[in-house]
Write an enzyme that holds these catalytic residues in place. Structure first.
Site, PDB file in Angstrom:
ATOM      1  N   GLN A  39       0.803  -1.220   0.000  1.00 43.43           N
ATOM      2  CA  GLN A  39       0.000   0.000   0.000  1.00 43.43           C
ATOM      3  C   GLN A  39       0.840   1.277   0.000  1.00 43.43           C
ATOM      4  OE1 GLN A  39      -2.586  -0.652   3.343  1.00 43.43           O
ATOM      5  NE2 GLN A  39      -4.065  -1.765   2.105  1.00 43.43           N
ATOM      6  N   ASN A  40       2.154   1.135   0.083  1.00 41.05           N
ATOM      7  CA  ASN A  40       3.016   2.308  -0.012  1.00 41.05           C
ATOM      8  C   ASN A  40       3.010   2.757  -1.470  1.00 41.05           C
ATOM      9  OD1 ASN A  40       5.455   3.993  -0.334  1.00 41.05           O
ATOM     10  ND2 ASN A  40       5.788   3.452   1.804  1.00 41.05           N
ATOM     11  N   LYS A  41       2.805   4.028  -1.697  1.00 41.62           N
ATOM     12  CA  LYS A  41       2.634   4.559  -3.056  1.00 41.62           C
ATOM     13  C   LYS A  41       3.928   5.065  -3.691  1.00 41.62           C
ATOM     14  CE  LYS A  41      -1.695   3.686  -3.201  1.00 41.62           C
ATOM     15  NZ  LYS A  41      -2.077   2.473  -3.929  1.00 41.62           N
ATOM     16  N   SER A 141       4.885   8.809   1.225  1.00 40.26           N
ATOM     17  CA  SER A 141       4.254   7.815   0.358  1.00 40.26           C
ATOM     18  C   SER A 141       3.627   6.682   1.161  1.00 40.26           C
ATOM     19  CB  SER A 141       5.288   7.246  -0.627  1.00 40.26           C
ATOM     20  OG  SER A 141       6.335   6.585   0.070  1.00 40.26           O
TER      21      SER A 141
END
Length: 171
Positions: A39-41, A141
């Site tokens: 889920q880190n962008k 992020s």
């Protein structure tokens, strides 16, 4: 609380932009990869910045592609005690030797901090040398920083090569 260590820096002599995080989270540490939490962008944001799909690439190719685009990675914290992945839980930290790394990056023009903790600790570690670079604070992020993707993307687009021109002093 367990002791966590950062990864080696990913840079070369052509690095123009250095993105500094705080300290890898649990998912990243478990996989020995920067920004490994699904889920880190980070990888999506950097895909937008360099106009290349990094998300679908194997990890080694992601790093290689960043380097080909003049982008390097590292963390401000070399090691610290931290329960879980939240920056607010970082205790007893030791800085990475940022100033030493900068001496090996002759083309470096921009230092970007991925989140507020990285910026706060990084600027303290860099001291006066920070004024030699364009400093950009990016919204984290991390999925823990719950701003809409479109808002994060707008700010991360400051890193586009056109926006990464050197300036006379830190912002």
């Amino acid at each position: 609380m367990s002791r966590k260590r950062s990864f080696p820096h990913v840079t070369d002599a052509h690095t123009r932009i250095l993105i500094l995080g705080s300290l890898p989270g649990e998912a990243s540490l478990a996989q020995s990869q920067y920004y490994a939490h699904p889920q880190n962008k980070f990888w999506a944001l950097m895909s937008d910045v360099i106009d290349t799909d990094l998300v679908s690439l194997p990890y080694a190719q992601r790093l290689e592609t960043l380097l080909k685009n003049g982008v390097g990675l590292w963390d401000v914290v070399a090691e610290a005690r931290r329960e879980g992945s939240l920056d607010s839980n970082i205790r007893e930290h030791i800085h990475n030797d940022l100033t030493r790394l900068l001496t090996t990056l002759p083309q470096l023009r921009v230092i970007a901090f991925n989140g507020g903790t990285a910026e706060r600790l990084g600027l303290k570690a860099l001291g006066d040398i920070a004024s030699n670079y364009r400093i950009i604070k990016l919204p984290s992020s991390s999925p823990a920083y719950t701003r809409p993707y479109a808002e994060k993307k707008r700010e991360w687009e400051q890193l586009k090569i056109g926006g990464a021109a050197p300036q006379s002093s830190a912002q």
